[in-house]
Design a protein around this motif. Structure first.
Motif, short mmCIF file in Angstrom:
data_model
loop_
_atom_site.label_atom_id
_atom_site.label_comp_id
_atom_site.label_asym_id
_atom_site.label_seq_id
_atom_site.Cartn_x
_atom_site.Cartn_y
_atom_site.Cartn_z
N ASP A 13 0.74 -1.10 -0.08
CA ASP A 13 0.08 -0.13 -0.01
C ASP A 13 0.85 1.26 0.16
OD1 ASP A 13 -1.74 1.97 0.26
OD2 ASP A 13 -2.65 1.22 2.26
N LEU A 14 0.81 1.99 -1.03
CA LEU A 14 1.82 3.12 -1.00
C LEU A 14 1.24 4.49 -0.29
CD1 LEU A 14 2.33 3.21 -4.98
CD2 LEU A 14 3.63 2.09 -3.10
N GLU A 15 0.36 4.22 0.56
CA GLU A 15 0.22 4.96 1.48
C GLU A 15 0.77 4.99 2.88
OE1 GLU A 15 -2.55 7.74 1.15
OE2 GLU A 15 -2.47 7.08 -0.85
N ARG A 16 1.18 3.79 2.71
CA ARG A 16 2.14 3.50 3.89
C ARG A 16 3.66 3.92 3.90
NH1 ARG A 16 0.35 -2.65 5.72
NH2 ARG A 16 -1.59 -2.03 6.37
N PRO A 17 4.40 4.66 4.83
CA PRO A 17 5.57 5.38 4.36
C PRO A 17 6.56 4.27 4.23
CG PRO A 17 4.38 6.30 6.28
CD PRO A 17 3.54 5.34 5.99
N GLU A 18 6.39 3.20 4.96
CA GLU A 18 7.56 2.15 4.92
C GLU A 18 7.47 1.42 3.44
OE1 GLU A 18 4.18 0.18 7.33
OE2 GLU A 18 5.13 2.12 7.11
N HIS A 19 6.43 1.25 2.97
CA HIS A 19 5.95 0.70 1.73
C HIS A 19 6.65 1.59 0.58
CE1 HIS A 19 2.57 -2.54 3.08
NE2 HIS A 19 3.76 -2.32 3.77
N ARG A 20 6.37 3.05 0.76
CA ARG A 20 6.82 3.93 -0.15
C ARG A 20 8.26 4.16 -0.38
NH1 ARG A 20 4.02 7.62 -2.41
NH2 ARG A 20 5.50 9.46 -1.78
N ARG A 21 8.82 3.96 0.90
CA ARG A 21 10.32 4.02 1.26
C ARG A 21 11.10 2.68 0.43
NH1 ARG A 21 9.00 5.86 6.30
NH2 ARG A 21 9.53 3.97 7.25
#
Length: 735
Positions: free
Chosen positions: A253-261
């Protein structure tokens, strides 16, 4: 011990003399696991006495006291000692002993008690009066006082005392299970929620991994000390599957910072500033969210009046091996586990990752190996191979009880603990096979199947004691040709199970086709023609020898009805034409073709499309007496030997004898003549060729058919009678 002695026992347990207390508690530990005795002991106030002994004594008295409490908890009694006042001090005392005490017998009892405390919410059938009294929450205040607690527990996995080692592993199992199954942290979407440990469960698991839990358990699982550790090791293996399943169930989920990072880290590791050619894009579709903008860097509408107009590479994510420029959905199958594996590979092999991207960028898009998709495919292969969705720890325990040591290799999978290294090795194998096969992106699934078979063969066949380094080397060096053979064996077995009757029909059909193919090949050898020596016999010192006195050239006519031949003194430089061969045999008059052809024991059977003797220098030594005899019927009156008896029945007589100088030539001409006369071939060489052609045909068909093709049903529109509406009689057939 008799229950009537309990008051006296309690009195001795409270004695001021250490020797008296020691003897009393020594007897207590051997009796307290009797539920009737334990019930009376608790009713008589024994728990408070036992608690004081643990808090105030040392040496063997303390060891026996800890063992007594542990055995009491094993019979599911005495839990109120952790729900009464002073429970926090008792737990802190036990934690302190684990951190500071060196004696093995004390450490064993202390860890056993903590295992019971942490596991109680998972095993209790009744309601717990004080929820925070059990699970890791009960240990949290004490661990805050002794932060080296986890390190000390993990260090005991290296203990030479198997019982202590087993207790330490059971405690770690209980902590891990409490962390990942806690109600407050349960659920597929609970990656960011706190567990009983007071921190997010991924961080807690990583904390244990950083302390070397995985490495220590891996060594234990490969060791010979399995008898005492079998059950906790099996539970740890099941927990690793549970962890992998939990990671897989976390959606990206790209809303989650750790996933986006994580995703952005993959992009940055590819050194985009070195490889990407930034080009302005003048249009874009209706935009994503601001966060997606930051991640995918979509183009802004062109505005020449602004110097800072945003630019991006239109293949930013596809150049990394994703299918589209919105990569999040591609993790649907593997979840965050796939993201972790890809990120770990990129982080550990950043230079290799960049070189691979550079190499792929020089190729057309359809020929590039999609690195990201390949990584996700390997994750899925490993997930399926280790049967992560299947947790059978109880069955495995029964397996061990019944069969003991001989089944350890079947039950324990130490390589499961080397997931990251197996992923990297298998991904490198994917790249190697992609290059070796000259694959294109339409062949992606075929390469996936090859890697799947490779993993099954190498990882699946590895013994329990085989080191992961050896497995990595075997994966890297596994030959492609051997892998293809294995693939064909697997395909054949699979289709034999699913399509047994149909496969037999295909085999029969292919054998008939192969027979026709070989028939044509053999007849073409006859159409090409060949030289045959004509031998004459002479005696030398009593021994009979055969030497070629002349050569015979034989050739089949173009209409395949006549066999032309003529004799020559030596083979000519150019092959004679049919006009130069005055002698001929009408094949319709041939009654039989017989021969003594057999494979010489020292001559390897070879398959040749043409073994025609071209020149005299090519002729082998005439050491064999192989010959082919062509027979025909003649009327009995023409046979001088039988003219006197008046028998007019036709008699078979040889009309042409050929002396093939090689076994291959003999096989070609004998079977060619037989098949020309619609008879079955008889030589082993021809039959081997028929089998080879039919097997290749079967393999080609298997490779082009998927297992589900037979169940797909008819294509859309099949069987529908077309309408004649709007048609008239003005039509014609194209011939």
């Amino acid at each position: 011990m008799d229950q009537a002695d309990i008051p006296a026992l309690l009195s001795r347990l409270q004695s001021d003399e250490d020797a008296t207390r020691k003897m009393a508690v020594f007897k207590l530990q051997s009796s307290i696991n009797d539920p009737a005795f334990a019930d009376l002991f608790i009713y008589s106030g024994g728990l408070n006495i036992l608690r004081r002994l643990i808090m105030a004594t040392g040496g063997n008295t303390l060891a026996y006291s800890l063992q007594s409490l542990s055995r009491l908890l094993e019979v599911d009694m005495g839990w109120e000692i952790f729900e009464s006042s002073g429970a926090g001090e008792l737990v802190e005392r036990v934690v302190e002993l684990i951190v500071t005490h060196p004696l093995v017998n004390i450490l064993r009892g202390a860890m056993s008690i903590l295992v019971a405390i942490v596991s109680h919410p998972q095993t209790s059938t009744g309601a717990i009066r004080i929820p925070g009294a059990f699970g890791f929450r009960a240990l949290k205040p004490a661990v805050a006082v002794y932060p080296q607690f986890f390190e000390m527990v993990v260090s005991q996995l290296n203990s030479a005392d198997h019982a202590l080692c087993a207790n330490a592993l059971m405690l770690l199992n209980a902590l891990i299970r409490d962390a990942i199954t806690s109600e407050s942290g349960a659920g597929k979407d609970a990656i960011g929620k706190s567990t009983g440990t007071g921190e997010e469960w991924p961080k807690f698991i990583k904390r244990l991994q950083d302390l070397g839990v995985i490495k220590a358990v891996y060594i234990l699982m490969q060791s010979s000390a399995m008898q005492d550790l079998a059950h906790p090791l099996l539970e740890f293996q099941a927990l690793m599957k549970l962890l992998l399943r939990k990671w897989r169930d976390v959606p990206v989920d790209l809303e989650r910072p750790e996933h986006r990072r994580a995703l952005k880290g993959i992009h940055l590791a590819s050194a985009p500033e070195k490889k990407e050619k930034i080009t302005p894009v003048t249009t874009r579709a209706e935009g994503p969210t601001d966060k997606e903008d930051e991640l995918a860097e979509p183009a802004e509408p062109a505005d020449t009046s602004k110097k800072g107009s945003k630019k991006h590479n239109p293949e930013k994510w596809r150049r990394l091996g994703f299918e589209t420029e919105s990569p999040a959905w591609e993790f649907d199958t593997t979840g965050f586990l796939g993201m972790m594996d890809l990120t770990d590979f990129v982080r550990k092999e950043e230079d290799g990752f960049q070189k691979l991207l550079m190499e792929q960028s020089s190729r057309p898009m359809h020929e590039r190996c999609p690195i990201a998709r390949s990584s996700l495919a390997v994750t899925a292969i490993l997930y399926e191979h280790f049967q992560v969705d299947k947790s059978d720890v109880e069955d495995a325990k029964n397996y061990l009880v019944l069969d003991g040591m001989k089944n350890y290799d079947k039950v324990f999978r130490p390589l499961l603990l080397q997931w990251s290294r197996l992923h990297s090795a298998s991904l490198h194998a994917f790249f190697r096979l992609w290059k070796a096969t000259g694959a294109e992106q339409v062949d992606f699934d075929k390469v996936v199947e090859l890697v799947r078979i490779l993993v099954e063969q190498v990882v699946g066949q590895a013994t329990r004691t085989k080191d992961v380094h050896e497995v990595e080397e075997e994966i890297a060096e596994f030959e492609y040709s051997r892998l293809r053979d294995l693939q064909m064996d697997v395909l054949e077995l699979t289709f034999q199970d699913e399509w047994g009757q149909h496969l037999r029909q295909v085999r029969d059909e292919l054998k008939r086709e192969a027979l026709q193919f070989v028939k044509e090949q053999r007849i073409r050898c006859l159409l090409q023609g060949a030289w045959f020596p004509r031998a004459t016999s002479h005696k030398d010192d009593g021994n009979r020898h055969q030497t070629p006195s002349s050569w015979r050239y034989v050739k089949l006519s173009h209409n395949r009805r006549y066999l032309h031949y003529s004799d020559f003194g030596s083979p000519t430089k150019h092959e004679p034409t049919l006009d130069e061969l005055p002698e001929k045999i009408d094949l319709s008059t041939v009654s039989s073709v017989v021969s003594n052809v057999s494979a010489p024991p020292d001559e390897a059977s070879s398959i040749s499309s043409s073994s025609t003797l071209k020149t005299l220098s090519h002729a082998p030594k005439q050491t064999s007496t192989t010959k082919i005899t062509i027979n025909s019927f003649i009327p009995g009156s023409d046979n001088r030997s039988q003219s006197s008896n008046g028998n007019d029945e036709p008699v078979e007589r040889a009309i042409l004898i050929l002396m093939p100088p090689t076994h291959s030539l003999a096989s070609e001409w004998l079977d060619g003549l037989l098949m020309l006369l619609n008879q079955a071939p008889i030589t082993a060489e021809t039959n081997k060729l028929v089998g080879l052609v039919s097997e290749y045909g079967l393999k080609i068909r298997l490779l082009n058919v998927r297992l589900d093709d037979g169940y797909a049903g008819p294509p859309e529109g099949a069987g529908v009678v077309p309408s004649r509406e709007g048609l008239d009689d003005d039509y014609y057939y194209e011939v």
